[in-house]
Design an enzyme around this catalytic site. Structure first.
Site, mmCIF file in Angstrom:
data_model
loop_
_atom_site.group_PDB
_atom_site.id
_atom_site.type_symbol
_atom_site.label_atom_id
_atom_site.label_comp_id
_atom_site.label_asym_id
_atom_site.label_seq_id
_atom_site.Cartn_x
_atom_site.Cartn_y
_atom_site.Cartn_z
ATOM 1 N N CYS A 269 7.138 -40.919 -19.751
ATOM 2 C CA CYS A 269 8.066 -42.233 -19.238
ATOM 3 C C CYS A 269 9.468 -41.845 -19.762
ATOM 4 O O CYS A 269 9.606 -41.712 -20.764
ATOM 5 C CB CYS A 269 7.169 -43.343 -20.127
ATOM 6 S SG CYS A 269 8.132 -44.228 -21.277
ATOM 7 N N HIS B 269 11.343 -44.416 -20.328
ATOM 8 C CA HIS B 269 12.025 -45.320 -21.507
ATOM 9 C C HIS B 269 11.840 -44.773 -22.590
ATOM 10 O O HIS B 269 12.608 -45.122 -23.622
ATOM 11 C CB HIS B 269 11.267 -46.705 -21.407
ATOM 12 C CG HIS B 269 11.542 -47.364 -19.776
ATOM 13 N ND1 HIS B 269 10.663 -48.037 -19.241
ATOM 14 C CD2 HIS B 269 12.877 -47.397 -19.199
ATOM 15 C CE1 HIS B 269 11.190 -48.440 -18.050
ATOM 16 N NE2 HIS B 269 12.417 -47.943 -17.978
ATOM 17 N N GLN C 244 5.693 -45.369 -13.978
ATOM 18 C CA GLN C 244 4.539 -45.306 -13.028
ATOM 19 C C GLN C 244 4.818 -45.959 -11.767
ATOM 20 O O GLN C 244 4.223 -45.192 -10.690
ATOM 21 C CB GLN C 244 3.283 -45.831 -13.732
ATOM 22 C CG GLN C 244 2.045 -45.682 -13.261
ATOM 23 C CD GLN C 244 0.732 -46.345 -13.691
ATOM 24 O OE1 GLN C 244 0.921 -46.366 -14.945
ATOM 25 N NE2 GLN C 244 -0.106 -46.575 -13.126
ATOM 26 N N HIS D 249 -0.483 -45.070 -21.232
ATOM 27 C CA HIS D 249 0.930 -44.881 -21.753
ATOM 28 C C HIS D 249 1.050 -44.697 -23.271
ATOM 29 O O HIS D 249 0.634 -45.708 -23.890
ATOM 30 C CB HIS D 249 1.915 -46.004 -21.285
ATOM 31 C CG HIS D 249 2.051 -46.017 -19.635
ATOM 32 N ND1 HIS D 249 3.350 -45.812 -19.095
ATOM 33 C CD2 HIS D 249 1.283 -46.236 -18.689
ATOM 34 C CE1 HIS D 249 3.219 -45.753 -18.030
ATOM 35 N NE2 HIS D 249 2.006 -46.094 -17.470
ATOM 36 N N CYS E 258 3.382 -44.571 -25.076
ATOM 37 C CA CYS E 258 4.394 -45.489 -25.559
ATOM 38 C C CYS E 258 3.821 -46.761 -26.037
ATOM 39 O O CYS E 258 4.237 -47.711 -26.752
ATOM 40 C CB CYS E 258 5.672 -45.823 -24.938
ATOM 41 S SG CYS E 258 5.356 -46.449 -23.166
HETATM 42 ZN ZN ZN Z 1 7.607 -45.886 -22.307
#
Ligand code: ZN
Length: 187
Positions: free
Chosen positions: A76, A78, A117, A145, A147
């Site tokens: 990911c 972020h 995603q 995820h 995260c």
């Molecule tokens: Zn993330």
């Protein structure tokens, strides 16, 4: 182009930043290891899905083809934490098909990058539309995820579903239902 020296420097700084001793035995080779690992998990940056999808075969019948449960691992963008799960890729040919392994390779090209995603789902669908010119494509990704599950809201086992429908799948509920039925193998 992946710059392994830069990654090594960055990992050293990161270790210092969290208060680690970069000189202790267990960490001595960590920057080098991570640099090599990133070379692999971000290798999709330097790949073009078109290479995998260019070898096509002619077919007479244009029935839906579904390749399901393609396992993928991505990162990911972020949090730079993994998200991973399964991709299900279906298309309705227009006289041309690709080898089934090429659909999995296409998923991998887009997984091995910093991603979100939703974008990855659309990129897979768009690449197949562009290279194969089928009547339509439908892609569904289900992923966990890290995260989400390791920090913050902490919901282990929760999964995120995303979908992209192109061509004749777009806004065609009947065809989309056929996709879901094939996915579940119910008649
Ligand atoms: Zn993330």
């Amino acid at each position: 182009m992946i710059d392994q020296e830069k990654i090594k420097e960055a990992v050293k700084l990161l270790l210092e930043g969290i208060g680690e001793d970069t000189g202790r035995e267990g960490l001595l080779e960590t920057p080098d290891r991570i640099a090599r690992m990133y070379g692999e998990i971000f290798s999709g940056m330097e790949e073009d899905a078109g290479e995998h999808l260019s070898k096509v075969f002619t077919v007479e019948n244009n029935e839906m083809v579904l390749e399901k449960d393609i396992v993928f691992y991505s990162m990911c963008e972020h949090h730079m934490m993994p998200f991973y799960g399964k991709a299900h890729v279906a298309y309705i040919p227009d006289g041309r098909v690709v080898g089934l392994s090429k659909l999995a390779r296409t998923v991998e090209v887009y997984a091995r990058r910093l991603q979100i995603q939703e974008r990855m789902t659309g990129q897979i669908a768009d690449a197949i539309m562009k290279e194969l010119s089928p009547q339509g494509v439908m892609v569904v990704l289900e992923a966990e995820h890290m995260c989400m599950t390791m920090r913050g809201v902490k919901k282990p086992g929760s999964s995120t579903l995303s979908m992209a429908a192109r061509g004749i799948f777009d806004k065609n509920t009947d065809l989309q239902n056929r996709f879901w039925q094939m996915l579940r193998l119910s008649p």
